[in-house]
Design a protein around this motif. Structure first.
Motif, mmCIF file in Angstrom:
data_model
loop_
_atom_site.group_PDB
_atom_site.id
_atom_site.type_symbol
_atom_site.label_atom_id
_atom_site.label_comp_id
_atom_site.label_asym_id
_atom_site.label_seq_id
_atom_site.Cartn_x
_atom_site.Cartn_y
_atom_site.Cartn_z
ATOM 1 N N PRO A 47 19.469 35.588 45.224
ATOM 2 C CA PRO A 47 19.887 36.516 44.174
ATOM 3 C C PRO A 47 19.235 37.883 44.362
ATOM 4 C CG PRO A 47 19.252 34.388 43.240
ATOM 5 C CD PRO A 47 18.848 34.372 44.680
ATOM 6 N N SER A 48 19.982 38.933 44.075
ATOM 7 C CA SER A 48 19.471 40.295 44.224
ATOM 8 C C SER A 48 20.171 41.202 43.234
ATOM 9 C CB SER A 48 19.719 40.802 45.651
ATOM 10 O OG SER A 48 19.446 42.192 45.745
ATOM 11 N N ASP A 49 19.411 42.141 42.681
ATOM 12 C CA ASP A 49 20.004 43.131 41.782
ATOM 13 C C ASP A 49 20.981 44.042 42.523
ATOM 14 O OD1 ASP A 49 18.491 42.130 39.703
ATOM 15 O OD2 ASP A 49 16.902 43.632 39.909
ATOM 16 N N LYS A 50 20.875 44.080 43.860
ATOM 17 C CA LYS A 50 21.746 44.938 44.670
ATOM 18 C C LYS A 50 23.011 44.218 45.127
ATOM 19 C CE LYS A 50 19.723 47.039 48.041
ATOM 20 N NZ LYS A 50 18.843 47.212 49.225
ATOM 21 N N LEU A 51 23.195 42.944 44.742
ATOM 22 C CA LEU A 51 24.300 42.148 45.271
ATOM 23 C C LEU A 51 25.274 41.731 44.183
ATOM 24 C CD1 LEU A 51 25.644 40.467 47.559
ATOM 25 C CD2 LEU A 51 24.088 38.604 46.926
ATOM 26 N N GLN A 52 26.553 41.932 44.472
ATOM 27 C CA GLN A 52 27.632 41.382 43.665
ATOM 28 C C GLN A 52 28.502 40.513 44.574
ATOM 29 O OE1 GLN A 52 29.419 45.143 42.247
ATOM 30 N NE2 GLN A 52 29.098 44.364 40.186
ATOM 31 N N ILE A 53 28.832 39.315 44.130
ATOM 32 C CA ILE A 53 29.757 38.444 44.844
ATOM 33 C C ILE A 53 31.045 38.394 44.033
ATOM 34 C CG2 ILE A 53 30.165 36.135 45.765
ATOM 35 C CD1 ILE A 53 27.123 35.774 45.912
ATOM 36 N N ILE A 54 32.124 38.897 44.635
ATOM 37 C CA ILE A 54 33.361 39.120 43.889
ATOM 38 C C ILE A 54 34.534 38.500 44.640
ATOM 39 C CG2 ILE A 54 34.938 40.884 42.992
ATOM 40 C CD1 ILE A 54 32.580 42.717 42.646
ATOM 41 N N GLN A 55 35.455 37.945 43.880
ATOM 42 C CA GLN A 55 36.662 37.385 44.482
ATOM 43 C C GLN A 55 37.604 38.502 44.895
ATOM 44 O OE1 GLN A 55 39.005 34.899 41.877
ATOM 45 N NE2 GLN A 55 39.875 33.760 43.583
ATOM 46 N N GLY A 56 38.171 38.373 46.080
ATOM 47 C CA GLY A 56 39.149 39.331 46.573
ATOM 48 C C GLY A 56 39.828 38.772 47.800
ATOM 49 N N ASP A 57 40.930 39.402 48.203
ATOM 50 C CA ASP A 57 41.739 38.888 49.293
ATOM 51 C C ASP A 57 42.380 40.059 50.020
ATOM 52 O OD1 ASP A 57 43.563 37.640 50.966
ATOM 53 O OD2 ASP A 57 44.224 36.195 49.468
ATOM 54 N N VAL A 58 42.146 40.162 51.319
ATOM 55 C CA VAL A 58 42.681 41.293 52.085
ATOM 56 C C VAL A 58 44.194 41.256 52.167
ATOM 57 C CG1 VAL A 58 40.573 41.527 53.435
ATOM 58 C CG2 VAL A 58 42.468 40.160 54.358
ATOM 59 N N THR A 59 44.805 40.115 51.872
ATOM 60 C CA THR A 59 46.268 40.036 51.889
ATOM 61 C C THR A 59 46.880 40.468 50.558
ATOM 62 O OG1 THR A 59 46.408 37.726 51.140
ATOM 63 C CG2 THR A 59 46.097 38.102 53.510
ATOM 64 N N ASN A 60 46.043 40.824 49.590
ATOM 65 C CA ASN A 60 46.503 41.198 48.251
ATOM 66 C C ASN A 60 46.042 42.619 47.929
ATOM 67 O OD1 ASN A 60 46.834 41.579 45.483
ATOM 68 N ND2 ASN A 60 46.352 39.459 44.967
ATOM 69 N N PRO A 61 46.907 43.630 48.128
ATOM 70 C CA PRO A 61 46.496 45.016 47.895
ATOM 71 C C PRO A 61 45.985 45.283 46.478
ATOM 72 C CG PRO A 61 48.544 44.958 49.151
ATOM 73 C CD PRO A 61 48.264 43.540 48.706
ATOM 74 N N ALA A 62 46.545 44.585 45.492
ATOM 75 C CA ALA A 62 46.094 44.801 44.113
ATOM 76 C C ALA A 62 44.637 44.384 43.951
ATOM 77 C CB ALA A 62 46.985 44.031 43.138
ATOM 78 N N SER A 63 44.252 43.258 44.541
ATOM 79 C CA SER A 63 42.859 42.831 44.440
ATOM 80 C C SER A 63 41.949 43.766 45.222
ATOM 81 C CB SER A 63 42.697 41.389 44.930
ATOM 82 O OG SER A 63 42.642 41.309 46.340
ATOM 83 N N LEU A 64 42.446 44.307 46.324
ATOM 84 C CA LEU A 64 41.656 45.253 47.107
ATOM 85 C C LEU A 64 41.375 46.524 46.324
ATOM 86 C CD1 LEU A 64 43.297 44.971 50.644
ATOM 87 C CD2 LEU A 64 40.984 44.281 50.010
ATOM 88 N N ARG A 65 42.364 47.006 45.621
ATOM 89 C CA ARG A 65 42.172 48.232 44.848
ATOM 90 C C ARG A 65 41.064 48.045 43.816
ATOM 91 N NH1 ARG A 65 44.845 52.812 44.465
ATOM 92 N NH2 ARG A 65 46.388 51.980 45.928
ATOM 93 N N GLU A 66 41.026 46.867 43.231
ATOM 94 C CA GLU A 66 40.004 46.592 42.212
ATOM 95 C C GLU A 66 38.609 46.559 42.820
ATOM 96 O OE1 GLU A 66 38.967 43.128 38.894
ATOM 97 O OE2 GLU A 66 40.934 43.212 39.861
#
Length: 238
Positions: A47-66
């Motif tokens: 765990p780190s204050d500098k780290l975020q683990i986020i769901q995303g998918d390079v095949t989904n442009p909408a998720s990439l924008r987020e």
């Protein structure tokens, strides 16, 4: 230092994970680790204050924008899982990232590609093998490289040789251009160090390079070797 954060796409893969670890160790900016399933990564990182683990998918442009909105630098280390995945991930996924990253103001995208990717090695036995490991893998990596260059965003394309799982920081980097360098090996941790350096080093702007390593750090030291790696490399040589 400018505000923002760095993003690693494909952070659950072996090379992507090393990129996350390197960023957390050397960057002042927060790091977003992007994965399809965040539960697979949580146990692999402290765990780190500098780290975020986020769901995303390079095949989904909408998720990439987020996930890319507000990012400063992006490392693309994603890889498809299924036999037919290369077109969607290694080509169209890179294309999606390049387009969205440019649109939201990302400063630079670093792409992990591969040696032997160009048509110069069309009939190389290893290229043929890799191209059939996932259907059209190397062909789609080459298309992905072209899509990133054609997007106009600042970029660096890193083409490592054979990948090892040993520790980083104990090698001398060997770089080439034009996909004519002899095959060599390099640990994923050292590839990650180069990718992280490429996010901010002025000499890495719009560079495509092949990358291998020799045992033992250079006389100037490992970190200085990273800084000096880009000297003599030129944009426009693929």
């Amino acid at each position: 230092m400018a505000a923002g954060f760095n993003v690693v796409l494909g952070a659950a893969g072996q090379t992507g994970l090393e990129c996350v670890k390197r960023l957390l160790a050397v960057s002042d900016l927060p790091t977003r680790a992007i994965v399809r399933d965040p539960t697979k990564l949580a146990a692999a990182l402290e765990p780190s204050d500098k780290l975020q683990i986020i769901q995303g998918d390079v095949t989904n442009p909408a998720s990439l924008r987020e996930v890319l909105q507000g990012a400063r630098g992006v490392i693309f280390a994603a890889a498809g899982k299924g036999y037919w995945s290369a077109a969607d991930v290694d080509f169209k996924g890179v294309q999606n990232v390049a387009e969205v990253a440019k649109d939201v103001g990302v400063e630079r995208v670093v792409l992990v590609s591969s040696m032997l990717v160009t048509r110069k090695h069309w009939l190389h036995p290893l290229r043929i093998l890799l191209n059939n490991l996932r259907f059209g893998l190397m062909d789609n990596k080459l298309k992905g490289e072209a899509a990133l260059r054609d997007s106009g965003i600042e970029h660096t394309i890193v083409r490592p040789g054979g990948l090892g799982s040993g520790p980083g920081g104990q090698c001398t980097f060997v770089a080439g251009q034009g996909d004519v360098m002899s095959l060599g090996n390099i640990n994923r941790a050292d590839v990650a160090a180069v990718c992280v350096e490429a996010l901010t080093n002025p000499g890495a702007k719009n560079i495509t390079l092949e990358l291998a390593a020799k045992p033992g750090p250079p006389e100037v030291g490992y970190e200085a070797g990273l800084k000096h790696l880009w000297k003599g490399l030129s944009p426009g040589i693929y």
